[in-house]
Write a protein that holds these residues in place. Structure first.
Motif, PDB file in Angstrom:
ATOM      1  N   ALA A  57      -5.659 -21.326  14.607  1.00 44.11           N
ATOM      2  CA  ALA A  57      -6.805 -20.456  14.889  1.00 44.11           C
ATOM      3  C   ALA A  57      -7.870 -20.581  13.802  1.00 44.11           C
ATOM      4  O   ALA A  57      -9.040 -20.288  14.041  1.00 44.11           O
ATOM      5  CB  ALA A  57      -6.352 -19.002  15.012  1.00 44.11           C
ATOM      6  N   HIS A  58      -7.474 -21.051  12.623  1.00 43.97           N
ATOM      7  CA  HIS A  58      -8.405 -21.266  11.509  1.00 43.97           C
ATOM      8  C   HIS A  58      -8.806 -22.734  11.387  1.00 43.97           C
ATOM      9  O   HIS A  58      -9.388 -23.138  10.386  1.00 43.97           O
ATOM     10  CB  HIS A  58      -7.773 -20.783  10.200  1.00 43.97           C
ATOM     11  CG  HIS A  58      -7.733 -19.296  10.071  1.00 43.97           C
ATOM     12  ND1 HIS A  58      -6.773 -18.529  10.677  1.00 43.97           N
ATOM     13  CD2 HIS A  58      -8.559 -18.433   9.427  1.00 43.97           C
ATOM     14  CE1 HIS A  58      -6.999 -17.263  10.400  1.00 43.97           C
ATOM     15  NE2 HIS A  58      -8.082 -17.165   9.646  1.00 43.97           N
ATOM     16  N   GLY A  59      -8.489 -23.536  12.409  1.00 44.62           N
ATOM     17  CA  GLY A  59      -8.858 -24.956  12.396  1.00 44.62           C
ATOM     18  C   GLY A  59      -7.926 -25.828  11.590  1.00 44.62           C
ATOM     19  O   GLY A  59      -8.264 -26.952  11.228  1.00 44.62           O
ATOM     20  N   GLY A  60      -6.712 -25.339  11.306  1.00 44.97           N
ATOM     21  CA  GLY A  60      -5.766 -26.079  10.481  1.00 44.97           C
ATOM     22  C   GLY A  60      -4.488 -26.455  11.209  1.00 44.97           C
ATOM     23  O   GLY A  60      -4.404 -26.365  12.431  1.00 44.97           O
ATOM     24  N   THR A  61      -3.506 -26.848  10.427  1.00 47.31           N
ATOM     25  CA  THR A  61      -2.213 -27.264  10.961  1.00 47.31           C
ATOM     26  C   THR A  61      -1.095 -26.791  10.037  1.00 47.31           C
ATOM     27  O   THR A  61      -1.328 -26.480   8.873  1.00 47.31           O
ATOM     28  CB  THR A  61      -2.107 -28.800  11.066  1.00 47.31           C
ATOM     29  OG1 THR A  61      -2.219 -29.364   9.754  1.00 47.31           O
ATOM     30  CG2 THR A  61      -3.167 -29.386  11.975  1.00 47.31           C
ATOM     31  N   VAL A  62       0.122 -26.794  10.570  1.00 47.23           N
ATOM     32  CA  VAL A  62       1.335 -26.628   9.771  1.00 47.23           C
ATOM     33  C   VAL A  62       2.322 -27.655  10.290  1.00 47.23           C
ATOM     34  O   VAL A  62       2.536 -27.758  11.502  1.00 47.23           O
ATOM     35  CB  VAL A  62       1.968 -25.219   9.908  1.00 47.23           C
ATOM     36  CG1 VAL A  62       3.213 -25.109   9.032  1.00 47.23           C
ATOM     37  CG2 VAL A  62       0.989 -24.127   9.571  1.00 47.23           C
ATOM     38  N   VAL A  63       2.915 -28.429   9.385  1.00 44.85           N
ATOM     39  CA  VAL A  63       3.925 -29.408   9.775  1.00 44.85           C
ATOM     40  C   VAL A  63       5.147 -29.256   8.879  1.00 44.85           C
ATOM     41  O   VAL A  63       5.042 -28.790   7.742  1.00 44.85           O
ATOM     42  CB  VAL A  63       3.405 -30.869   9.705  1.00 44.85           C
ATOM     43  CG1 VAL A  63       2.280 -31.083  10.696  1.00 44.85           C
ATOM     44  CG2 VAL A  63       2.973 -31.234   8.305  1.00 44.85           C
ATOM     45  N   ALA A  64       6.295 -29.649   9.415  1.00 38.61           N
ATOM     46  CA  ALA A  64       7.549 -29.648   8.665  1.00 38.61           C
ATOM     47  C   ALA A  64       7.893 -31.084   8.304  1.00 38.61           C
ATOM     48  O   ALA A  64       7.747 -31.987   9.124  1.00 38.61           O
ATOM     49  CB  ALA A  64       8.665 -29.033   9.502  1.00 38.61           C
ATOM     50  N   GLU A  65       8.351 -31.262   7.077  1.00 46.28           N
ATOM     51  CA  GLU A  65       8.718 -32.583   6.575  1.00 46.28           C
ATOM     52  C   GLU A  65      10.020 -32.465   5.796  1.00 46.28           C
ATOM     53  O   GLU A  65      10.488 -31.360   5.520  1.00 46.28           O
ATOM     54  CB  GLU A  65       7.635 -33.118   5.628  1.00 46.28           C
ATOM     55  CG  GLU A  65       6.264 -33.242   6.239  1.00 46.28           C
ATOM     56  CD  GLU A  65       5.198 -33.655   5.220  1.00 46.28           C
ATOM     57  OE1 GLU A  65       5.473 -33.611   3.990  1.00 46.28           O
ATOM     58  OE2 GLU A  65       4.096 -34.013   5.666  1.00 46.28           O
ATOM     59  N   ALA A  66      10.558 -33.604   5.399  1.00 43.14           N
ATOM     60  CA  ALA A  66      11.707 -33.617   4.499  1.00 43.14           C
ATOM     61  C   ALA A  66      11.210 -33.362   3.089  1.00 43.14           C
ATOM     62  O   ALA A  66      10.216 -33.937   2.658  1.00 43.14           O
ATOM     63  CB  ALA A  66      12.418 -34.963   4.569  1.00 43.14           C
ATOM     64  N   GLY A  67      11.881 -32.485   2.377  1.00 46.16           N
ATOM     65  CA  GLY A  67      11.498 -32.197   1.000  1.00 46.16           C
ATOM     66  C   GLY A  67      12.074 -33.212   0.037  1.00 46.16           C
ATOM     67  O   GLY A  67      13.051 -33.902   0.339  1.00 46.16           O
TER      68      GLY A  67
END
Length: 123
Positions: free
Chosen positions: A98-108
């Motif tokens: 909604a703020h024009g961004g993203t969230v992704v999950a990765e291996a730490g």
């Protein structure tokens, strides 16, 4: 928390909602991490990044997209220690988008989960 140079990362948006994104990600890292949680904030041009990483069991590669679905839980035991509804990551992604961004999950780097939020920042 580490704030990489230039030491400021300003994002326009709903402060309460954006705090919820960060709180959800840090809360998950604390809940599932074994002994450490790191939070880093950086800016590249006008893009701001928040990276939350833990040293817990991580998110299996096959589930890194599914974890953003409402009610989805990698850890399904619903124990007191790891209880929850499976809504935190779904809500976090909706707010970021909604703020024009993203969230992704990765291996730490330490085998745990690494969640990366990108948001358009102010110049």
């Amino acid at each position: 928390m580490v704030l990489s140079p230039p030491y400021t990362a300003t994002v326009a948006g709903d402060a309460v909602a954006l705090r919820r994104v960060v709180a959800n990600l840090i809360g998950n890292a604390v809940k599932f991490g074994r002994s450490s949680v790191s939070v880093a904030v950086s800016r590249a041009g006008t893009v701001c990044r928040i990276v939350v990483e833990d040293d817990g069991p991580g998110i299996p590669e096959a589930e890194r997209t599914a974890v953003f679905s409402p009610y989805y839980r990698v850890e399904r035991s619903r124990s007191r220690q790891t209880g929850g509804t499976g809504l935190g990551l779904a809500i976090s992604r909706q707010i970021a988008e909604a703020h024009g961004g993203t969230v992704v999950a990765e291996a730490g780097a330490n085998g745990g989960a690494r969640l990366v939020v990108t948001l358009p920042g102010l110049s």
